[in-house]
Design a protein around this motif. Structure first.
Motif, PDB file in Angstrom:
ATOM      1  N   LEU A 128       0.788  -1.129   0.048  1.00 52.61           N
ATOM      2  CA  LEU A 128       0.252  -0.265   0.050  1.00 52.61           C
ATOM      3  C   LEU A 128       0.898   1.092  -0.021  1.00 52.61           C
ATOM      4  O   LEU A 128       0.558   2.357  -0.570  1.00 52.61           O
ATOM      5  N   ASN A 129       1.981   1.171   0.751  1.00 54.67           N
ATOM      6  CA  ASN A 129       2.875   2.187   0.770  1.00 54.67           C
ATOM      7  C   ASN A 129       3.400   2.664  -0.627  1.00 54.67           C
ATOM      8  O   ASN A 129       3.677   3.776  -1.311  1.00 54.67           O
ATOM      9  N   GLU A 130       3.806   1.583  -1.345  1.00 57.52           N
ATOM     10  CA  GLU A 130       4.124   1.731  -3.028  1.00 57.52           C
ATOM     11  C   GLU A 130       3.077   2.270  -3.695  1.00 57.52           C
ATOM     12  O   GLU A 130       3.473   2.749  -4.764  1.00 57.52           O
ATOM     13  N   LEU A 131       1.617   2.239  -3.194  1.00 57.21           N
ATOM     14  CA  LEU A 131       0.682   2.939  -4.100  1.00 57.21           C
ATOM     15  C   LEU A 131       0.390   4.228  -3.499  1.00 57.21           C
ATOM     16  O   LEU A 131      -0.395   5.015  -3.805  1.00 57.21           O
ATOM     17  N   ASN A 132       1.356   4.731  -2.463  1.00 54.19           N
ATOM     18  CA  ASN A 132       1.343   6.063  -1.838  1.00 54.19           C
ATOM     19  C   ASN A 132      -0.108   6.268  -1.248  1.00 54.19           C
ATOM     20  O   ASN A 132      -0.603   7.473  -1.378  1.00 54.19           O
ATOM     21  N   ILE A 133      -0.818   5.268  -0.607  1.00 55.75           N
ATOM     22  CA  ILE A 133      -1.760   5.339   0.225  1.00 55.75           C
ATOM     23  C   ILE A 133      -1.123   6.106   1.476  1.00 55.75           C
ATOM     24  O   ILE A 133      -0.621   5.746   2.241  1.00 55.75           O
ATOM     25  N   PRO A 134      -1.808   7.145   1.932  1.00 56.92           N
ATOM     26  CA  PRO A 134      -1.355   8.036   3.072  1.00 56.92           C
ATOM     27  C   PRO A 134      -1.496   7.410   4.308  1.00 56.92           C
ATOM     28  O   PRO A 134      -0.759   7.581   5.391  1.00 56.92           O
ATOM     29  N   LYS A 176      -3.317  -4.640  -8.590  1.00 62.33           N
ATOM     30  CA  LYS A 176      -4.440  -4.944  -9.627  1.00 62.33           C
ATOM     31  C   LYS A 176      -5.895  -5.050  -9.075  1.00 62.33           C
ATOM     32  O   LYS A 176      -6.719  -4.121  -9.360  1.00 62.33           O
ATOM     33  N   ALA A 177      -5.986  -5.387  -7.839  1.00 65.04           N
ATOM     34  CA  ALA A 177      -7.232  -5.389  -7.257  1.00 65.04           C
ATOM     35  C   ALA A 177      -7.711  -4.097  -6.849  1.00 65.04           C
ATOM     36  O   ALA A 177      -9.085  -3.559  -6.784  1.00 65.04           O
ATOM     37  N   ILE A 178      -6.872  -3.201  -6.145  1.00 65.45           N
ATOM     38  CA  ILE A 178      -7.184  -1.831  -5.987  1.00 65.45           C
ATOM     39  C   ILE A 178      -7.375  -1.015  -6.980  1.00 65.45           C
ATOM     40  O   ILE A 178      -8.351  -0.341  -7.014  1.00 65.45           O
TER      41      ILE A 178
END
Length: 222
Positions: free
Chosen positions: A22-28, A127-129
């Motif tokens: 999730l961090n790799e997706l920049n979710i804060p 992919k799911a997100i």
């Protein structure tokens, strides 16, 4: 992208792996909970301060320990969550691969994604997100393939499922026929039982009764 994500997972190492993804997706904002009860409390607290979670990622299986629990499984958590925040996006992240169980989660709780734990889990979670952000349902490829074969399950009836259960318990065909006779079920002759078993073997592409039982268990029929 999602802003507030809650992870419900009792294994700390898996929690950390999902957090990295999730961090790799920049979710804060990513919060974790190792108990379903705690996850529900965090969801309720977020709603009270008008900063609701946008996404829940939950396992299905949570091991029992010394702590007394009200919610003991991911399925129970999902049911409770849907009652207070029905629009919350939910990803089930689990090793569970019985298609009957998975289809029940989809049909009953309208989950948004099912990601199977495994070697490609980080890629599959991403992919799911991305998929559910577009309001589309996502399943890991192996699960999607099983779902495409779910029509097989719809072709069985209650007597077929009972027959499979009795076979799994080790009953012989003659014993099953006698059981059906005692219960006054239809198609209770030995030849009818044989025909039902052969039909199920063809339906599930099984060559032996043992293989048939294994497939039925795998697909959540027994």
């Amino acid at each position: 992208m999602f802003q507030n994500v809650l992870i419900a997972e009792d294994q700390n190492t898996i929690n950390k792996g999902v957090e990295r993804t999730l961090n790799e997706l920049n979710i804060p904002n990513v919060i974790t909970a190792q108990y379903c009860d705690d996850a529900l409390l965090k969801l309720k607290a977020a709603l009270r301060i008008d900063l609701p979670f946008n996404l829940l990622i939950t396992d299905l299986s949570f091991k029992a320990d010394h702590r007394k629990r009200t919610l003991t499984s991911g399925e129970e958590l999902i049911e409770a969550v849907k009652a207070i925040q029905p629009d919350l996006k939910i990803i089930v992240f689990s090793v569970e691969h019985r298609i009957g169980k998975i289809k029940s989660l989809i049909d009953t709780y309208d989950i948004d994604a099912y990601v199977e734990k495994g070697r490609e889990e980080s890629i599959e979670l991403k992919k799911a997100i991305h998929t559910i952000l577009e309001d589309k349902m996502y399943c890991s490829p192996s699960i999607a393939q099983l779902l495409r074969n779910v029509d097989d399950i719809s072709q069985t009836d209650l007597y077929d499922e009972l027959l499979l259960q009795l076979l799994a318990k080790g009953l012989k065909r003659e014993q099953i026929a006698n059981y059906f006779k005692e219960k006054d079920f239809p198609a209770r002759s030995l030849s009818s039982i044989e025909k039902r078993i052969n039909k199920l073997k063809v339906l599930f592409d099984a060559h032996t009764s043992e293989q048939l039982i294994a497939i039925a268990i795998d697909r959540g029929l027994i």
